[in-house]
Design a protein around this motif. Structure first.
Motif, PDB file in Angstrom:
ATOM      1  N   GLN A   1       0.637   3.882  -3.034  1.00  0.00           N
ATOM      2  CA  GLN A   1       0.125   5.224  -2.759  1.00  0.00           C
ATOM      3  C   GLN A   1       1.046   6.284  -3.359  1.00  0.00           C
ATOM      4  O   GLN A   1       0.580   7.239  -3.988  1.00  0.00           O
ATOM      5  CB  GLN A   1      -0.023   5.438  -1.259  1.00  0.00           C
ATOM      6  CG  GLN A   1      -0.646   6.780  -0.893  1.00  0.00           C
ATOM      7  CD  GLN A   1      -0.840   6.929   0.611  1.00  0.00           C
ATOM      8  OE1 GLN A   1      -0.347   6.127   1.395  1.00  0.00           O
ATOM      9  NE2 GLN A   1      -1.558   7.962   1.017  1.00  0.00           N
ATOM     10  N   ARG A   2       2.347   6.105  -3.164  1.00  0.00           N
ATOM     11  CA  ARG A   2       3.297   7.073  -3.726  1.00  0.00           C
ATOM     12  C   ARG A   2       3.237   7.068  -5.247  1.00  0.00           C
ATOM     13  O   ARG A   2       3.250   8.123  -5.889  1.00  0.00           O
ATOM     14  CB  ARG A   2       4.718   6.744  -3.238  1.00  0.00           C
ATOM     15  CG  ARG A   2       4.994   7.148  -1.804  1.00  0.00           C
ATOM     16  CD  ARG A   2       6.457   6.988  -1.447  1.00  0.00           C
ATOM     17  NE  ARG A   2       6.832   5.583  -1.293  1.00  0.00           N
ATOM     18  CZ  ARG A   2       6.806   4.921  -0.150  1.00  0.00           C
ATOM     19  NH1 ARG A   2       6.413   5.537   0.966  1.00  0.00           N
ATOM     20  NH2 ARG A   2       7.178   3.658  -0.080  1.00  0.00           N
TER      21      ARG A   2
ATOM     22  N   ARG B   1     -10.280   1.475  -5.706  1.00  0.00           N
ATOM     23  CA  ARG B   1     -10.652   2.549  -4.775  1.00  0.00           C
ATOM     24  C   ARG B   1     -10.550   3.924  -5.432  1.00  0.00           C
ATOM     25  O   ARG B   1     -11.318   4.841  -5.100  1.00  0.00           O
ATOM     26  CB  ARG B   1      -9.760   2.505  -3.533  1.00  0.00           C
ATOM     27  CG  ARG B   1     -10.079   1.355  -2.580  1.00  0.00           C
ATOM     28  CD  ARG B   1      -9.395   1.538  -1.238  1.00  0.00           C
ATOM     29  NE  ARG B   1      -7.939   1.526  -1.364  1.00  0.00           N
ATOM     30  CZ  ARG B   1      -7.194   0.426  -1.268  1.00  0.00           C
ATOM     31  NH1 ARG B   1      -7.780  -0.753  -1.081  1.00  0.00           N
ATOM     32  NH2 ARG B   1      -5.875   0.501  -1.356  1.00  0.00           N
ATOM     33  N   ARG B   2      -9.608   4.082  -6.341  1.00  0.00           N
ATOM     34  CA  ARG B   2      -9.396   5.382  -6.983  1.00  0.00           C
ATOM     35  C   ARG B   2     -10.168   5.540  -8.294  1.00  0.00           C
ATOM     36  O   ARG B   2     -10.014   6.544  -8.984  1.00  0.00           O
ATOM     37  CB  ARG B   2      -7.889   5.588  -7.250  1.00  0.00           C
ATOM     38  CG  ARG B   2      -7.081   5.820  -5.973  1.00  0.00           C
ATOM     39  CD  ARG B   2      -5.597   5.686  -6.254  1.00  0.00           C
ATOM     40  NE  ARG B   2      -4.797   6.073  -5.100  1.00  0.00           N
ATOM     41  CZ  ARG B   2      -4.586   5.305  -4.039  1.00  0.00           C
ATOM     42  NH1 ARG B   2      -5.145   4.097  -3.971  1.00  0.00           N
ATOM     43  NH2 ARG B   2      -3.838   5.735  -3.035  1.00  0.00           N
TER      44      ARG B   2
ATOM     45  N   LYS C   1      -1.231   9.481 -11.245  1.00  0.00           N
ATOM     46  CA  LYS C   1      -2.688   9.649 -11.425  1.00  0.00           C
ATOM     47  C   LYS C   1      -3.191   9.074 -12.763  1.00  0.00           C
ATOM     48  O   LYS C   1      -3.787   9.782 -13.581  1.00  0.00           O
ATOM     49  CB  LYS C   1      -3.065  11.136 -11.330  1.00  0.00           C
ATOM     50  CG  LYS C   1      -2.717  11.776  -9.993  1.00  0.00           C
ATOM     51  CD  LYS C   1      -3.145  13.240  -9.980  1.00  0.00           C
ATOM     52  CE  LYS C   1      -2.850  13.897  -8.647  1.00  0.00           C
ATOM     53  NZ  LYS C   1      -1.391  14.001  -8.361  1.00  0.00           N
TER      54      LYS C   1
ATOM     55  N   ASN D   1      -3.082  -5.969  -4.093  1.00  0.00           N
ATOM     56  CA  ASN D   1      -3.139  -4.589  -3.604  1.00  0.00           C
ATOM     57  C   ASN D   1      -3.177  -3.581  -4.740  1.00  0.00           C
ATOM     58  O   ASN D   1      -3.824  -2.533  -4.633  1.00  0.00           O
ATOM     59  CB  ASN D   1      -1.941  -4.299  -2.692  1.00  0.00           C
ATOM     60  CG  ASN D   1      -2.159  -4.806  -1.279  1.00  0.00           C
ATOM     61  OD1 ASN D   1      -3.254  -4.681  -0.732  1.00  0.00           O
ATOM     62  ND2 ASN D   1      -1.131  -5.392  -0.681  1.00  0.00           N
ATOM     63  N   THR D   2      -2.489  -3.889  -5.834  1.00  0.00           N
ATOM     64  CA  THR D   2      -2.499  -2.982  -6.988  1.00  0.00           C
ATOM     65  C   THR D   2      -3.912  -2.829  -7.531  1.00  0.00           C
ATOM     66  O   THR D   2      -4.397  -1.708  -7.768  1.00  0.00           O
ATOM     67  CB  THR D   2      -1.566  -3.495  -8.086  1.00  0.00           C
ATOM     68  OG1 THR D   2      -0.227  -3.541  -7.586  1.00  0.00           O
ATOM     69  CG2 THR D   2      -1.611  -2.603  -9.317  1.00  0.00           C
TER      70      THR D   2
ATOM     71  N   ARG E   1      -0.259   8.478  -6.511  1.00  0.00           N
ATOM     72  CA  ARG E   1      -0.392   9.897  -6.191  1.00  0.00           C
ATOM     73  C   ARG E   1       0.424  10.746  -7.158  1.00  0.00           C
ATOM     74  O   ARG E   1       0.015  11.847  -7.532  1.00  0.00           O
ATOM     75  CB  ARG E   1       0.064  10.145  -4.756  1.00  0.00           C
ATOM     76  CG  ARG E   1      -0.211  11.584  -4.271  1.00  0.00           C
ATOM     77  CD  ARG E   1       0.049  11.716  -2.787  1.00  0.00           C
ATOM     78  NE  ARG E   1       1.406  11.349  -2.441  1.00  0.00           N
ATOM     79  CZ  ARG E   1       1.736  10.529  -1.451  1.00  0.00           C
ATOM     80  NH1 ARG E   1       0.803   9.958  -0.704  1.00  0.00           N
ATOM     81  NH2 ARG E   1       3.009  10.260  -1.193  1.00  0.00           N
TER      82      ARG E   1
ATOM     83  N   ALA F   1      -6.152  -0.985  -5.006  1.00  0.00           N
ATOM     84  CA  ALA F   1      -5.863   0.448  -4.975  1.00  0.00           C
ATOM     85  C   ALA F   1      -6.467   1.153  -6.186  1.00  0.00           C
ATOM     86  O   ALA F   1      -7.019   2.259  -6.065  1.00  0.00           O
ATOM     87  CB  ALA F   1      -4.352   0.683  -4.926  1.00  0.00           C
TER      88      ALA F   1
ATOM     89  N   PRO G   1       0.794  -1.227   0.000  1.00  0.00           N
ATOM     90  CA  PRO G   1       0.000   0.000   0.000  1.00  0.00           C
ATOM     91  C   PRO G   1       0.828   1.280   0.000  1.00  0.00           C
ATOM     92  O   PRO G   1       0.494   2.227  -0.722  1.00  0.00           O
ATOM     93  CB  PRO G   1      -0.831  -0.133   1.280  1.00  0.00           C
ATOM     94  CG  PRO G   1      -0.992  -1.605   1.464  1.00  0.00           C
ATOM     95  CD  PRO G   1       0.312  -2.201   1.009  1.00  0.00           C
ATOM     96  N   CYS G   2       1.910   1.331   0.780  1.00  0.00           N
ATOM     97  CA  CYS G   2       2.704   2.565   0.827  1.00  0.00           C
ATOM     98  C   CYS G   2       3.366   2.845  -0.516  1.00  0.00           C
ATOM     99  O   CYS G   2       3.400   3.998  -0.975  1.00  0.00           O
ATOM    100  CB  CYS G   2       3.742   2.479   1.941  1.00  0.00           C
ATOM    101  SG  CYS G   2       4.935   1.130   1.740  1.00  0.00           S
TER     102      CYS G   2
END
Length: 422
Positions: free
Chosen positions: A115-116, A143-144, A122, A136-137, A119, A140, A111-112
């Motif tokens: 997220q980077r 969710r976005r 985008k 997780n990919t 972010r 993530a 996740p960390c």
């Protein structure tokens, strides 16, 4: 719960993953470079709304290039980010696409790191080649609101059984995908059996069939073939993408071939660059007259083995040959792309391990364009049979015809992706 346990386990083993990179870098120094990128630390231009294309290594990257170029033509305002996992994949992105895409190593499935990565870039769409799925990919991206499409997707029975054993993790992961564009009906059925909604699975065929050889490459290959074959006076065969344990078999077969056809030339191309020196040394130790491609010299009539120890020249070297053996198939690696030699109209030889390209292998076998061998003696026998130009022509034409009959997957895939590109 399953995703949380997976994530915790991934965090625990992440130091060992880095250690593995460092150990691999002993033979391949590129693995110790740019490690920070794998944790989401990198600088980039402003790329909001970009298309993120993920490939694993060299083979998937090469297969993705026609798709990337078509996307660039159709959506010139969309930036494309290419991620890979290996240095060979990274090198192919730079060689084939240059600065037309932004390349960075894919973030680890933590996740960390994600997220980077997300972010900063985008993306609006993630396109994944073939089989590279990370829980997780995909979570993530879901969710976005980032659409995720698995293209050129293949799923063997063995892989499907592995996913089924971890259904608590794999089923939600697959359901996070927006679409699966499968290579075959069998692949599609396995995805549905694992929990994908049937209306989110389409069969497009394999984009690897959509090969075109540019005129400049054809001319370059013709010149190299003239030199290697001494203007058509000697038989040239290539052992492409060999793995450890296969080179000895290739050399044993070549020795048997030379007993009957003393002017034959073998172009021996190891799959992984960290093996180039070892293979060249093996050839010398076995007493063959040899030359390395990286020397810049071209083989004369006395050279028996031409070692392809350069990157990015496989299609060129295939074009210089009369017969092709495709490696990774006499060891349990699942084989490599048999369509590249087929595009040149070459008779194709391979070993029994072909699970990575099963549908392609079966299509070539049905077209009588592919012969499977299991040992050096069988390989030598096939090479001797294919000394005859009429035998090579018949099998090579069958390969090209099969290739042409199966093209069109790229156009079908682009039509599906259009639904996800604003």
């Amino acid at each position: 719960m399953a995703l949380a346990l997976y994530t915790a386990f991934y965090y625990l083993i992440s130091p060992f993953i880095v250690l593995r990179l460092l150990l691999r870098s002993i033979k391949a120094p590129a693995y110790r470079q740019r490690i920070a990128e794998r944790f989401g630390f990198f600088s980039s231009p402003e790329l909001e709304g970009c298309i993120w294309m993920h490939t694993v290594s060299m083979g998937e990257t090469i297969a993705a290039v026609p798709l990337v170029k078509q996307l660039q033509q159709r959506y010139p305002g969309k930036a494309i980010v290419m991620t890979t996992m290996t240095p060979t994949g990274s090198e192919r992105v730079k060689a084939l696409l240059g600065d037309s895409v932004f390349h960075v190593y894919a973030p680890y499935d933590l996740p960390c790191c994600l997220q980077r990565f997300l972010r900063r870039l985008k993306p609006s769409l993630l396109v994944i080649m073939e089989t590279e799925l990370w829980p997780n990919t995909l979570a993530a991206c879901q969710r976005r609101g980032i659409a995720t499409v698995l293209v050129n997707a293949r799923l063997s029975q063995k892989s499907a059984a592995g996913y089924q054993r971890f259904a608590a993790l794999s089923k939600p992961m697959l359901q996070n995908l927006s679409l699966v564009a499968a290579q075959t009906e069998a692949d599609a059925a396995r995805f549905v059996a694992l929990g994908m909604a049937a209306d989110k699975v389409a069969v497009t065929g394999s984009i690897k069939f959509d090969i075109s050889i540019e005129p400049a490459l054809q001319q370059q290959a013709q010149q190299l073939k003239a030199q290697c074959s001494q203007q058509g006076q000697r038989l040239v065969w290539i052992a492409a993408s060999t793995h450890k344990g296969e080179d000895e078999i290739m050399l044993a077969a070549h020795r048997q071939l030379l007993a009957e056809c003393p002017d034959a030339l073998l172009i021996l191309v190891p799959r992984h660059p960290e093996r180039f020196n070892a293979v060249a040394q093996l050839v010398q130790a076995q007493g063959f007259s040899s030359l390395r491609r990286s020397s810049g010299e071209l083989p004369n009539a006395s050279v028996q083995v031409y070692v392809g120890d350069t990157m990015g020249e496989m299609m060129l070297l295939l074009g210089a040959a009369d017969i092709a053996f495709v490696g990774g198939s006499l060891v349990a690696s699942g084989g490599h792309n048999m369509l590249e030699p087929a595009a040149w109209g070459l008779p194709v030889l391979t070993g029994p391990s072909d699970f990575n390209f099963l549908a392609i292998s079966q299509a070539l076998m049905q077209a009588q364009a592919l012969t499977k061998i299991e040992h050096a003696e069988g390989l030598a026998a096939e090479l001797l049979r294919l000394q005859q130009p009429s035998e090579r022509l018949c099998q090579g034409q069958a390969a090209q015809q099969m290739l042409a009959a199966n093209q069109g997957a790229l156009a079908r895939l682009l039509a599906l992706l259009a639904k996800f590109i604003a």
